[in-house]
Design a protein around this motif. Structure first.
Motif, PDB file in Angstrom:
ATOM      1  N   ARG A  60      -2.022  -4.576   4.202  1.00  0.00           N
ATOM      2  CA  ARG A  60      -2.335  -3.253   4.610  1.00  0.00           C
ATOM      3  C   ARG A  60      -0.958  -2.473   3.637  1.00  0.00           C
ATOM      4  O   ARG A  60      -1.105  -1.298   3.762  1.00  0.00           O
ATOM      5  CB  ARG A  60      -2.232  -2.933   6.014  1.00  0.00           C
ATOM      6  N   PHE A  61      -0.077  -3.296   3.499  1.00  0.00           N
ATOM      7  CA  PHE A  61       1.256  -2.640   2.613  1.00  0.00           C
ATOM      8  C   PHE A  61       0.995  -3.138   1.132  1.00  0.00           C
ATOM      9  O   PHE A  61       1.934  -2.663   0.454  1.00  0.00           O
ATOM     10  CB  PHE A  61       2.601  -3.186   3.149  1.00  0.00           C
ATOM     11  N   ALA A  62       0.104  -3.526   0.823  1.00  0.00           N
ATOM     12  CA  ALA A  62      -0.079  -3.991  -0.432  1.00  0.00           C
ATOM     13  C   ALA A  62       0.801  -5.114  -0.943  1.00  0.00           C
ATOM     14  O   ALA A  62       0.960  -5.585  -1.950  1.00  0.00           O
ATOM     15  CB  ALA A  62      -0.054  -3.091  -1.571  1.00  0.00           C
ATOM     16  N   ILE A  63       1.145  -6.060   0.358  1.00  0.00           N
ATOM     17  CA  ILE A  63       2.231  -7.249  -0.065  1.00  0.00           C
ATOM     18  C   ILE A  63       0.888  -8.428   0.438  1.00  0.00           C
ATOM     19  O   ILE A  63       0.339  -8.581   1.268  1.00  0.00           O
ATOM     20  CB  ILE A  63       3.403  -7.309   0.806  1.00  0.00           C
TER      21      ILE A  63
ATOM     22  N   ILE B 119     -14.885   3.788  -5.917  1.00  0.00           N
ATOM     23  CA  ILE B 119     -13.771   4.159  -5.277  1.00  0.00           C
ATOM     24  C   ILE B 119     -12.790   2.883  -4.687  1.00  0.00           C
ATOM     25  O   ILE B 119     -13.371   2.150  -4.031  1.00  0.00           O
ATOM     26  CB  ILE B 119     -14.366   5.110  -4.008  1.00  0.00           C
ATOM     27  N   SER B 120     -11.615   2.872  -5.059  1.00  0.00           N
ATOM     28  CA  SER B 120     -10.899   1.831  -4.761  1.00  0.00           C
ATOM     29  C   SER B 120     -11.032   1.244  -3.366  1.00  0.00           C
ATOM     30  O   SER B 120     -11.264   2.076  -2.508  1.00  0.00           O
ATOM     31  CB  SER B 120      -9.286   2.028  -5.008  1.00  0.00           C
TER      32      SER B 120
ATOM     33  N   GLN C 177      -3.826  -8.144  -5.849  1.00  0.00           N
ATOM     34  CA  GLN C 177      -3.418  -6.876  -5.677  1.00  0.00           C
ATOM     35  C   GLN C 177      -4.372  -6.504  -4.227  1.00  0.00           C
ATOM     36  O   GLN C 177      -5.373  -7.012  -4.110  1.00  0.00           O
ATOM     37  CB  GLN C 177      -3.833  -5.781  -6.653  1.00  0.00           C
ATOM     38  N   SER C 178      -3.987  -5.823  -3.307  1.00  0.00           N
ATOM     39  CA  SER C 178      -4.604  -5.824  -2.202  1.00  0.00           C
ATOM     40  C   SER C 178      -6.029  -4.768  -2.190  1.00  0.00           C
ATOM     41  O   SER C 178      -7.135  -5.103  -1.516  1.00  0.00           O
ATOM     42  CB  SER C 178      -3.865  -4.980  -0.907  1.00  0.00           C
ATOM     43  N   THR C 179      -6.143  -3.963  -3.055  1.00  0.00           N
ATOM     44  CA  THR C 179      -7.088  -3.011  -3.393  1.00  0.00           C
ATOM     45  C   THR C 179      -7.499  -2.905  -4.928  1.00  0.00           C
ATOM     46  O   THR C 179      -6.492  -3.224  -5.635  1.00  0.00           O
ATOM     47  CB  THR C 179      -7.093  -1.741  -2.763  1.00  0.00           C
TER      48      THR C 179
ATOM     49  N   ASP D  71      -9.338   1.320  11.999  1.00  0.00           N
ATOM     50  CA  ASP D  71      -8.336   0.365  12.006  1.00  0.00           C
ATOM     51  C   ASP D  71      -7.490   0.599  13.305  1.00  0.00           C
ATOM     52  O   ASP D  71      -7.031  -0.502  13.899  1.00  0.00           O
ATOM     53  CB  ASP D  71      -7.632   0.814  10.662  1.00  0.00           C
TER      54      ASP D  71
ATOM     55  N   VAL E 223      -7.369  -4.140   5.918  1.00  0.00           N
ATOM     56  CA  VAL E 223      -7.178  -3.183   4.635  1.00  0.00           C
ATOM     57  C   VAL E 223      -7.774  -2.025   4.555  1.00  0.00           C
ATOM     58  O   VAL E 223      -9.039  -2.126   4.140  1.00  0.00           O
ATOM     59  CB  VAL E 223      -6.990  -4.243   3.511  1.00  0.00           C
ATOM     60  N   PRO E 224      -7.007  -0.976   5.076  1.00  0.00           N
ATOM     61  CA  PRO E 224      -7.830   0.105   4.945  1.00  0.00           C
ATOM     62  C   PRO E 224      -7.733   0.922   3.562  1.00  0.00           C
ATOM     63  O   PRO E 224      -6.719   0.499   2.999  1.00  0.00           O
ATOM     64  CB  PRO E 224      -7.235   1.265   5.890  1.00  0.00           C
ATOM     65  N   SER E 225      -8.924   1.652   3.284  1.00  0.00           N
ATOM     66  CA  SER E 225      -8.898   2.174   1.844  1.00  0.00           C
ATOM     67  C   SER E 225      -9.553   3.566   1.704  1.00  0.00           C
ATOM     68  O   SER E 225      -9.745   3.860   3.032  1.00  0.00           O
ATOM     69  CB  SER E 225      -9.398   1.114   0.757  1.00  0.00           C
ATOM     70  N   PHE E 226     -10.070   4.174   0.816  1.00  0.00           N
ATOM     71  CA  PHE E 226     -10.493   5.486   0.923  1.00  0.00           C
ATOM     72  C   PHE E 226     -11.655   5.657   1.913  1.00  0.00           C
ATOM     73  O   PHE E 226     -11.692   6.411   3.145  1.00  0.00           O
ATOM     74  CB  PHE E 226     -11.101   5.782  -0.219  1.00  0.00           C
ATOM     75  N   ARG E 227     -12.782   4.566   1.913  1.00  0.00           N
ATOM     76  CA  ARG E 227     -13.900   4.857   2.579  1.00  0.00           C
ATOM     77  C   ARG E 227     -14.364   3.513   3.040  1.00  0.00           C
ATOM     78  O   ARG E 227     -15.462   3.249   3.771  1.00  0.00           O
ATOM     79  CB  ARG E 227     -15.125   5.069   1.637  1.00  0.00           C
ATOM     80  N   ALA E 228     -13.558   2.540   3.280  1.00  0.00           N
ATOM     81  CA  ALA E 228     -14.043   1.171   3.586  1.00  0.00           C
ATOM     82  C   ALA E 228     -12.720   0.399   4.347  1.00  0.00           C
ATOM     83  O   ALA E 228     -11.483   0.825   3.941  1.00  0.00           O
ATOM     84  CB  ALA E 228     -14.474   0.348   2.441  1.00  0.00           C
TER      85      ALA E 228
ATOM     86  N   PHE F 193      -4.336   5.585   2.122  1.00  0.00           N
ATOM     87  CA  PHE F 193      -3.783   4.220   2.380  1.00  0.00           C
ATOM     88  C   PHE F 193      -2.793   3.627   1.211  1.00  0.00           C
ATOM     89  O   PHE F 193      -2.371   4.444   0.616  1.00  0.00           O
ATOM     90  CB  PHE F 193      -5.100   3.196   2.330  1.00  0.00           C
ATOM     91  N   VAL F 194      -2.255   2.626   1.537  1.00  0.00           N
ATOM     92  CA  VAL F 194      -1.290   1.866   0.679  1.00  0.00           C
ATOM     93  C   VAL F 194      -1.853   0.984  -0.009  1.00  0.00           C
ATOM     94  O   VAL F 194      -2.315  -0.155   0.865  1.00  0.00           O
ATOM     95  CB  VAL F 194      -0.118   1.554   1.610  1.00  0.00           C
ATOM     96  N   GLY F 195      -1.920   0.799  -1.291  1.00  0.00           N
ATOM     97  CA  GLY F 195      -2.717  -0.346  -2.038  1.00  0.00           C
ATOM     98  C   GLY F 195      -2.157  -0.788  -3.230  1.00  0.00           C
ATOM     99  O   GLY F 195      -1.308  -0.005  -3.756  1.00  0.00           O
ATOM    100  N   PHE F 196      -3.000  -1.430  -3.964  1.00  0.00           N
ATOM    101  CA  PHE F 196      -2.825  -2.091  -5.239  1.00  0.00           C
ATOM    102  C   PHE F 196      -1.470  -2.889  -5.422  1.00  0.00           C
ATOM    103  O   PHE F 196      -1.529  -4.057  -5.373  1.00  0.00           O
ATOM    104  CB  PHE F 196      -2.991  -0.918  -6.508  1.00  0.00           C
TER     105      PHE F 196
ATOM    106  N   PRO G 126       2.898  -3.526  -3.816  1.00  0.00           N
ATOM    107  CA  PRO G 126       3.786  -3.054  -2.757  1.00  0.00           C
ATOM    108  C   PRO G 126       4.007  -1.613  -2.454  1.00  0.00           C
ATOM    109  O   PRO G 126       4.659  -1.092  -3.264  1.00  0.00           O
ATOM    110  CB  PRO G 126       4.540  -4.201  -2.827  1.00  0.00           C
ATOM    111  N   GLY G 127       3.570  -1.141  -1.628  1.00  0.00           N
ATOM    112  CA  GLY G 127       4.184   0.320  -1.081  1.00  0.00           C
ATOM    113  C   GLY G 127       3.305   1.324  -1.820  1.00  0.00           C
ATOM    114  O   GLY G 127       4.125   2.521  -1.557  1.00  0.00           O
TER     115      GLY G 127
ATOM    116  N   TYR H  97      -1.811   6.101  -2.032  1.00  0.00           N
ATOM    117  CA  TYR H  97      -2.722   6.991  -2.397  1.00  0.00           C
ATOM    118  C   TYR H  97      -3.013   8.372  -1.476  1.00  0.00           C
ATOM    119  O   TYR H  97      -3.103   8.247  -0.367  1.00  0.00           O
ATOM    120  CB  TYR H  97      -4.149   6.226  -2.297  1.00  0.00           C
TER     121      TYR H  97
ATOM    122  N   ARG I 241       3.158   4.220   5.012  1.00  0.00           N
ATOM    123  CA  ARG I 241       1.783   3.669   5.937  1.00  0.00           C
ATOM    124  C   ARG I 241       0.776   4.392   5.736  1.00  0.00           C
ATOM    125  O   ARG I 241       0.830   5.895   5.658  1.00  0.00           O
ATOM    126  CB  ARG I 241       2.073   3.540   7.356  1.00  0.00           C
TER     127      ARG I 241
END
Lengths: 309, 235
Positions: free
Chosen positions: A23-26, A227-228, A252-254, B31, B46-51, B130-133, B135-136, B139, B203
């Protein structure tokens, strides 16, 4: 204590990985071939999550500076102790001053080395696993290099001699079971048929983040952007060029590319051992079948290691 | 909501296929409820825009039982269940072309003055979807007037801390990375610091405001961050 004499091209400290940080992309990190890693630990008398080494294509050379037990599994890298051949997939007893060498992989990609007690590096966010891109965990967040010194955690009793019932054969080909989705509706029927009907070749750019594959184009219905959203372990991302990337432990987390399917976790160990130039095929199954295969896999892992030299 | 299996270890809980504060609030509320109530066999989310991607252990829960539990929680997932968000103030230097190297270009493209762009950018409260892609990386949404097409030619390297806009979003690069966003300024804070006890600063759900600082303050804060004596303003 283990002293590294030659590190090999990419040797990292891994345990079974970090949970709760995506959730922190780690990413979780941990071994790509979890099965071989866990077996190495069991052969060395350790808990499954003890920290050991993941060695890529070519093994390290190191010196044991105290008595310990060791086990090597995964890719077939010839093991020698003081120049004499030693068995993989079995407990090896080391004494102070023994020099161990793992050669170039004859088959497979990733070998695992477990030491009794496990490697003692700081626990970062719940894990000792190394995430090299993020400079996190392991030894200073990096791959090992010459003259690194690895401390081992104390053991309560010496590891008994163990071996495995079977040694896997890495043929450089693997059939991978997949569950279709997350964005199956974004691909043409022919696109999905291409994925399921043809072999794909492992490319040399593959790493712990993702296995990059090459083969017949997997066509999209309308563009490759979404949408990511979250990328699962084993998720098969297909960007605009129609070539699949299977995302692995350092992923990558997303991401914003369409995903056609997800490789089942129990087949990732076989994917992990396919060399560049090797070939994989995909077979679609339903979730219920995946879970029944997952139970069978757990049973087979539970009985993989047996007592005795 | 829709449940889509993601292999044998995860399921994606999907809300309406659009980027909006409302849809994303449902994701974060689900979440939050999962974290607050606990769900058997669930490992992480893992939260994102819509999922919401939900990782689970199939040895500890059946897929159907998990989806039933999540469906019941999703039915209650609205803003009312969420605790008050954290308010984060991020210092940002817009006034040095070395740091905000696309500010002039973005202003020209938007037919605004430099001052107007900075005023709009600092006058908005941003939601971290959300935080993604990597680390840290947050979006975030962005003021409507600052909606801008991405760079025609993405740059190969964007320095860490670059505060940037693209499409209808604002983003801050935690690490040196390629990017197609317009860089308006830079924050001296580290969004990802692997040596810190909590390596990531932001976060999902945080509200962010940018505070305009000059180059001298930027350098002073950067030095304090390096010395680990700086405390970010989080309420």
């Amino acid at each position: 204590v283990i002293r590294i004499l030659d590190a090999g091209p990419l040797t990292t400290i891994q345990d079974t990985g970090r949970v709760g940080q995506l959730r922190f992309a780690i990413p979780p990190s941990g071994p790509v071939d979890r099965r071989a890693f866990v077996i190495a630990n069991r052969l060395a008398g350790n808990a499954d999550n003890a920290a050991g080494l993941e060695c890529t294509l070519m093994g390290p050379r190191f010196e044991a500076q105290a008595v310990c037990a060791m086990a090597v599994t995964g890719a077939t890298m010839p093991v020698t102790v003081n120049g004499a051949q030693a068995p993989a997939w079995a407990t090896i007893a080391l004494k102070a001053g023994d020099v161990v060498k793992l050669g170039a992989a004859k088959s497979g990609v990733r070998a695992y080395v477990a030491f009794s007690g496990g490697i003692d590096v700081p626990v970062v966010l719940g894990s000792r696993a190394t995430y090299v891109r993020g400079r996190l965990g392991g030894l200073d967040g990096r791959a090992l290099k010459r003259d690194d010194v690895l401390k081992l955690l104390p053991v309560t009793a010496p590891a008994p001699a163990r071996r495995t019932r079977e040694v896997p054969e890495y043929t450089n080909e693997a059939e991978l079971r997949v569950v279709i989705g997350l964005q199956a509706d974004r691909f043409t029927k022919d696109g999905i048929a291409a994925l399921l009907g043809n072999p794909y070749e492992m490319l040399p750019q593959s790493d712990r983040m993702g296995a990059r594959l090459k083969g017949p184009k997997i066509d999209h219905v309308k563009g490759h952007d979404i949408i990511s959203d979250g990328i699962p372990f084993g998720g098969i991302q297909v960007p605009g060029d129609g070539q699949p990337i299977v995302l692995l432990v350092d992923r990558q987390s997303t991401g914003g590319y369409t995903k056609v399917a997800t490789v089942c976790s129990f087949d990732i160990p076989r994917l992990a051992q396919v060399k560049p130039g090797g070939r994989v095929t995909f077979r679609a199954i339903e979730v219920a079948e995946a879970h029944s295969l997952s139970r069978e896999d757990a049973v087979s892992l539970a009985r993989a290691v047996m007592e005795g030299p | 909501v829709r449940f889509v299996p993601a292999g044998d270890l995860a399921v994606s809980v999907e809300f309406d296929e659009t980027i909006s504060v409302g849809v994303n609030t449902s994701v974060r509320a689900l979440d939050y409820l999962i974290g607050a109530k606990g769900v058997d066999g669930l490992l992480e989310t893992v939260p994102s825009f819509r999922a919401l991607l939900v990782y689970y252990d199939p040895a500890q829960t059946s897929y159907d039982a998990l989806c039933d539990t999540l469906r019941a929680l999703a039915a209650q997932s609205d803003s009312a269940v969420l605790p008050p968000p954290r308010q984060v103030e991020l210092p940002c230097c817009y006034d040095d072309p070395e740091l905000g190297f696309d500010l002039a270009g973005a202003a020209a493209r938007l037919a605004l003055s430099l001052e107007e762009v900075v005023t709009l950018h600092t006058g908005f409260e941003y939601l971290i979807y959300f935080v993604g892609f990597t680390p840290g990386l947050p979006y975030m949404d962005s003021p409507e007037r600052l909606t801008i097409a991405r760079l025609d030619t993405p740059r190969t390297k964007t320095p860490p801390g670059s505060v940037s806009i693209g499409g209808a979003q604002c983003c801050i690069y935690p690490l040196d990375s390629p990017g197609g966003f317009w860089v308006l300024g830079r924050t001296p804070l580290k969004l990802y610091d692997p040596g810190a006890a909590e390596p990531t600063l932001l976060r999902a759900g945080d509200r962010v405001r940018f505070r305009r600082i000059d180059r001298a303050e930027f350098d002073a804060i950067a030095a304090a961050v390096e010395a680990r004596t700086y405390r970010p303003v989080i309420r």
